[in-house]
Design an enzyme around this catalytic site. Structure first.
Site, PDB file in Angstrom:
ATOM      1  N   CYS A  39      23.291  27.037 -64.080  1.00 52.64           N
ATOM      2  CA  CYS A  39      23.857  27.353 -62.758  1.00 52.64           C
ATOM      3  C   CYS A  39      23.205  28.559 -62.073  1.00 52.64           C
ATOM      4  O   CYS A  39      23.034  28.566 -60.850  1.00 52.64           O
ATOM      5  CB  CYS A  39      25.373  27.555 -62.871  1.00 52.64           C
ATOM      6  SG  CYS A  39      25.877  28.478 -64.324  1.00 52.64           S
ATOM      7  N   HIS A  91      27.782  32.753 -58.236  1.00 57.30           N
ATOM      8  CA  HIS A  91      26.973  33.691 -59.020  1.00 57.30           C
ATOM      9  C   HIS A  91      26.039  34.458 -58.070  1.00 57.30           C
ATOM     10  O   HIS A  91      25.337  33.846 -57.248  1.00 57.30           O
ATOM     11  CB  HIS A  91      26.097  32.948 -60.031  1.00 57.30           C
ATOM     12  CG  HIS A  91      26.844  32.252 -61.130  1.00 57.30           C
ATOM     13  ND1 HIS A  91      28.193  32.416 -61.377  1.00 57.30           N
ATOM     14  CD2 HIS A  91      26.416  31.370 -62.078  1.00 57.30           C
ATOM     15  CE1 HIS A  91      28.548  31.687 -62.419  1.00 57.30           C
ATOM     16  NE2 HIS A  91      27.497  31.028 -62.855  1.00 57.30           N
ATOM     17  N   GLN A 103      27.979  36.926 -62.700  1.00 62.21           N
ATOM     18  CA  GLN A 103      28.365  35.519 -62.757  1.00 62.21           C
ATOM     19  C   GLN A 103      29.886  35.326 -62.764  1.00 62.21           C
ATOM     20  O   GLN A 103      30.618  36.040 -63.456  1.00 62.21           O
ATOM     21  CB  GLN A 103      27.734  34.857 -63.989  1.00 62.21           C
ATOM     22  CG  GLN A 103      26.212  34.929 -63.915  1.00 62.21           C
ATOM     23  CD  GLN A 103      25.492  34.146 -64.999  1.00 62.21           C
ATOM     24  OE1 GLN A 103      24.389  34.506 -65.366  1.00 62.21           O
ATOM     25  NE2 GLN A 103      26.089  33.084 -65.510  1.00 62.21           N
ATOM     26  N   GLU A 120      22.491  32.772 -71.914  1.00 66.67           N
ATOM     27  CA  GLU A 120      22.168  32.689 -70.482  1.00 66.67           C
ATOM     28  C   GLU A 120      20.821  33.357 -70.154  1.00 66.67           C
ATOM     29  O   GLU A 120      20.046  32.828 -69.359  1.00 66.67           O
ATOM     30  CB  GLU A 120      23.296  33.383 -69.716  1.00 66.67           C
ATOM     31  CG  GLU A 120      23.492  32.895 -68.311  1.00 66.67           C
ATOM     32  CD  GLU A 120      24.195  31.565 -68.191  1.00 66.67           C
ATOM     33  OE1 GLU A 120      24.545  30.941 -69.227  1.00 66.67           O
ATOM     34  OE2 GLU A 120      24.392  31.125 -67.051  1.00 66.67           O
ATOM     35  N   THR A 122      37.347  16.032 -67.485  1.00 65.64           N
ATOM     36  CA  THR A 122      38.532  16.872 -67.331  1.00 65.64           C
ATOM     37  C   THR A 122      38.203  18.357 -67.231  1.00 65.64           C
ATOM     38  O   THR A 122      39.070  19.164 -66.915  1.00 65.64           O
ATOM     39  CB  THR A 122      39.478  16.685 -68.536  1.00 65.64           C
ATOM     40  OG1 THR A 122      38.717  16.935 -69.725  1.00 65.64           O
ATOM     41  CG2 THR A 122      40.051  15.290 -68.576  1.00 65.64           C
ATOM     42  N   GLY A 123      36.952  18.741 -67.526  1.00 65.89           N
ATOM     43  CA  GLY A 123      36.552  20.150 -67.468  1.00 65.89           C
ATOM     44  C   GLY A 123      36.378  20.600 -66.022  1.00 65.89           C
ATOM     45  O   GLY A 123      36.614  19.839 -65.072  1.00 65.89           O
ATOM     46  N   ARG A 171      17.379  20.024 -71.721  1.00 56.48           N
ATOM     47  CA  ARG A 171      16.636  20.475 -70.528  1.00 56.48           C
ATOM     48  C   ARG A 171      15.172  20.773 -70.813  1.00 56.48           C
ATOM     49  O   ARG A 171      14.316  20.543 -69.972  1.00 56.48           O
ATOM     50  CB  ARG A 171      17.280  21.742 -69.949  1.00 56.48           C
ATOM     51  CG  ARG A 171      18.529  21.491 -69.169  1.00 56.48           C
ATOM     52  CD  ARG A 171      19.048  22.802 -68.584  1.00 56.48           C
ATOM     53  NE  ARG A 171      20.424  22.658 -68.156  1.00 56.48           N
ATOM     54  CZ  ARG A 171      21.332  23.623 -68.248  1.00 56.48           C
ATOM     55  NH1 ARG A 171      21.010  24.801 -68.746  1.00 56.48           N
ATOM     56  NH2 ARG A 171      22.565  23.402 -67.827  1.00 56.48           N
ATOM     57  N   ASN A 230      28.201  28.269 -58.229  1.00 53.21           N
ATOM     58  CA  ASN A 230      27.874  27.773 -59.570  1.00 53.21           C
ATOM     59  C   ASN A 230      28.428  26.391 -59.856  1.00 53.21           C
ATOM     60  O   ASN A 230      27.853  25.634 -60.640  1.00 53.21           O
ATOM     61  CB  ASN A 230      28.392  28.761 -60.628  1.00 53.21           C
ATOM     62  CG  ASN A 230      29.872  29.045 -60.516  1.00 53.21           C
ATOM     63  OD1 ASN A 230      30.321  29.585 -59.499  1.00 53.21           O
ATOM     64  ND2 ASN A 230      30.646  28.708 -61.526  1.00 53.21           N
TER      65      ASN A 230
HETATM   66  P1  NAP Z   1      34.724  22.833 -69.652  1.00 51.75           P
HETATM   67  O1  NAP Z   1      35.567  23.213 -68.507  1.00 51.75           O
HETATM   68  O2  NAP Z   1      34.932  23.536 -70.939  1.00 51.75           O
HETATM   69  O3  NAP Z   1      34.868  21.243 -69.867  1.00 51.75           O
HETATM   70  C1  NAP Z   1      34.350  20.592 -71.001  1.00 51.75           C
HETATM   71  C2  NAP Z   1      34.611  19.090 -70.933  1.00 51.75           C
HETATM   72  O4  NAP Z   1      34.064  18.490 -72.107  1.00 51.75           O
HETATM   73  C3  NAP Z   1      36.085  18.687 -70.909  1.00 51.75           C
HETATM   74  O5  NAP Z   1      36.207  17.466 -70.218  1.00 51.75           O
HETATM   75  C4  NAP Z   1      36.401  18.488 -72.377  1.00 51.75           C
HETATM   76  O6  NAP Z   1      37.461  17.554 -72.616  1.00 51.75           O
HETATM   77  C5  NAP Z   1      35.115  17.862 -72.872  1.00 51.75           C
HETATM   78  N1  NAP Z   1      34.907  18.102 -74.293  1.00 51.75           N
HETATM   79  C6  NAP Z   1      35.137  19.243 -74.991  1.00 51.75           C
HETATM   80  N2  NAP Z   1      34.853  19.054 -76.307  1.00 51.75           N
HETATM   81  C7  NAP Z   1      34.451  17.787 -76.416  1.00 51.75           C
HETATM   82  C8  NAP Z   1      34.048  16.962 -77.517  1.00 51.75           C
HETATM   83  N3  NAP Z   1      34.004  17.438 -78.777  1.00 51.75           N
HETATM   84  N4  NAP Z   1      33.695  15.674 -77.267  1.00 51.75           N
HETATM   85  C9  NAP Z   1      33.757  15.182 -76.022  1.00 51.75           C
HETATM   86  N5  NAP Z   1      34.165  15.875 -74.950  1.00 51.75           N
HETATM   87  C10 NAP Z   1      34.502  17.170 -75.140  1.00 51.75           C
HETATM   88  O7  NAP Z   1      33.165  23.054 -69.328  1.00 51.75           O
HETATM   89  P2  NAP Z   1      32.434  23.081 -67.871  1.00 51.75           P
HETATM   90  O8  NAP Z   1      32.377  24.451 -67.348  1.00 51.75           O
HETATM   91  O9  NAP Z   1      33.021  22.001 -67.031  1.00 51.75           O
HETATM   92  O10 NAP Z   1      30.932  22.729 -68.282  1.00 51.75           O
HETATM   93  C11 NAP Z   1      30.517  21.409 -68.625  1.00 51.75           C
HETATM   94  C12 NAP Z   1      29.023  21.400 -68.896  1.00 51.75           C
HETATM   95  O11 NAP Z   1      28.329  21.784 -67.712  1.00 51.75           O
HETATM   96  C13 NAP Z   1      28.578  22.397 -69.990  1.00 51.75           C
HETATM   97  O12 NAP Z   1      27.484  21.863 -70.696  1.00 51.75           O
HETATM   98  C14 NAP Z   1      28.155  23.606 -69.180  1.00 51.75           C
HETATM   99  O13 NAP Z   1      27.242  24.413 -69.866  1.00 51.75           O
HETATM  100  C15 NAP Z   1      27.513  22.927 -67.982  1.00 51.75           C
HETATM  101  N6  NAP Z   1      27.490  23.740 -66.769  1.00 51.75           N
HETATM  102  C16 NAP Z   1      28.603  24.411 -66.359  1.00 51.75           C
HETATM  103  C17 NAP Z   1      28.546  25.160 -65.180  1.00 51.75           C
HETATM  104  C18 NAP Z   1      29.724  25.940 -64.669  1.00 51.75           C
HETATM  105  O14 NAP Z   1      29.537  26.712 -63.686  1.00 51.75           O
HETATM  106  N7  NAP Z   1      30.930  25.813 -65.227  1.00 51.75           N
HETATM  107  C19 NAP Z   1      27.375  25.191 -64.455  1.00 51.75           C
HETATM  108  C20 NAP Z   1      26.265  24.470 -64.891  1.00 51.75           C
HETATM  109  C21 NAP Z   1      26.337  23.745 -66.051  1.00 51.75           C
HETATM  110  P3  NAP Z   1      38.987  18.035 -72.929  1.00 51.75           P
HETATM  111  O15 NAP Z   1      39.624  18.330 -71.607  1.00 51.75           O
HETATM  112  O16 NAP Z   1      39.581  16.868 -73.619  1.00 51.75           O
HETATM  113  O17 NAP Z   1      38.865  19.257 -73.810  1.00 51.75           O
END
Ligand code: NAP
Length: 356
Positions: free
Chosen positions: A150, A243, A177, A203, A13-14, A113, A328
């Protein structure tokens, strides 16, 4: 598209999870079968909770996926392949448990990682590092593969041809970023409007150590990291996606900007494009123009999987400086994980069998 492999998506969902769901929509090898989020969302439908507004085209996810019921991370998952987009603080423990249950786990999160037996992969750069998973047999029946941070994806892709052609002695990078890199909810509008935040937690450390693992050598089932240091400064800016990185590099063998441009332009990467559905034709595009690349103009090159490099010129302190742009959410996250899952599959580390 019969016979596709079932995929479970954790953190579906994120922002990254929602982009992954969209990229899986028409995937020729994989079928999104299960979705999970936090325990607070468990039992609700995917469409109710997913970050659909982060997608540029709005709702582009099929109704049958939007209707799926959300699981908690530690529920039973029937899919052999699990893509993980959980926050790092959750991912560490959950990914170990799921690899322990025999799943192939392909992760976006930072938690594992830098583990000595976990591959940190960019398929065009270091596909051979996938063999590290053989060492994981001592830990669990499944396996765990990660993609870089990213910004690191853009930096390491740009550095790869320079490392290969000239050798790298040292690198400095300043990043600008995008907001979507911060996940949900991210920094407040009040903090970001008319502003730049000159710190992103954790970061700079990732930029300082992940590129050396990616550009390192696999010797006797261990990665010998590349030796060059990276000095990084990171900034959050009010851009939606993409980014931008301002990079300077000192080379082992001096090269002029034209030779550096030639190395970028000639880079095709280590995997054959046609074998991996998410691989772009060109991993790096050299863009002309004094004020390019720009996020709005260049982030969607190669459907977001191509990194744009421009402004290659002589550096007054090191040897050469240039600007890199990486989407990103695609090359930096969702597309990176999908490409790694595809690499795993064609390399014989089949999610069906778990191991070859
Ligand atoms: P996000 O939008 O905050 O989404 C987080 C997701 O994890 C949501 O589905 C959330 O569910 C779930 N979650 C939160 N707390 C949890 C818990 N306690 N147990 C199980 N699930 C939980 O984050 P994002 O940006 O998509 O990033 C996700 C991952 O990818 C992170 O590790 C981030 O560092 C990495 N990442 C992100 C990017 C980027 O550009 N955004 C790039 C590279 C890597 P709910 O909806 O129920 O809260």
């Amino acid at each position: 598209m019969r016979g596709r492999i079932d995929v479970g998506l954790l953190g579906a969902t994120g922002i990254v999870g929602t982009w992954l769901a969209r990229m899986l929509r028409d995937h020729p090898w994989f079928r999104l079968a299960e979705v999970g989020a936090s325990p607070a969302s468990e039992g609700r439908s995917y469409g109710e909770v997913a970050a659909l507004s982060s997608l540029p085209g709005g709702a582009e996810i099929p109704d049958e996926i939007l209707a799926l019921e959300l699981k908690a991370p530690t529920d039973e998952w029937s899919s052999p392949l699990l893509l993980c987009a959980l926050p790092s603080r959750e991912a560490g423990r959950v990914e170990e448990e799921l690899a322990g249950r025999g799943h192939v786990v392909v992760s976006n999160a930072a938690s594992h990682r830098m583990d000595a037996d976990v591959p940190l992969i960019i398929p065009e750069v270091n596909p051979g590092h996938l063999a590290l998973v053989e060492r994981q047999q001592e830990r669990w029946p499944g396996m765990l593969i990660t993609n870089p941070n990213c910004s690191v994806v853009g930096l390491a892709l740009a550095l790869a041809p320079l490392h290969r052609a000239f050798g790298l002695r040292m690198v400095t990078v300043a990043t600008l970023q995008a907001l979507s890199g911060a996940g949900r909810p991210g920094p407040s509008a009040g903090d970001m409007l008319d502003n730049v935040l000159p710190h992103i937690a954790g970061e700079e450390e990732k930029l300082a150590r992940e590129p050396q693992k990616i550009l390192g050598e696999l010797q006797e089932r261990t990665i010998q990291p590349a030796a060059f240091p990276v000095s990084a400064q990171t900034h959050r800016v009010p851009v939606t996606h993409g980014h931008l990185l301002a990079v300077s590099a000192k080379l082992d063998v001096p090269a002029n900007p034209d030779e550096v441009v030639e190395a970028f332009a000639g880079f095709r990467g280590a995997v054959r494009d046609e074998r991996l559905p998410s691989a772009p034709v060109r991993p790096i595009d050299v863009v002309d123009g004094e004020a390019r690349p720009q996020p709005r103009l260049d982030r969607d090159r190669g459907d977001g999987m191509t990194v744009a490099v421009g402004r290659v010129r002589r550096c007054e302190t090191l040897d050469v400086k240039f600007t890199v742009l990486v989407h990103n959410l695609v090359r930096g996250a969702a597309g990176a994980a999908l490409l790694n899952a595809e690499l795993c599959h064609v390399s014989g580390y089949s999610p069906k069998a778990g191991r070859r």
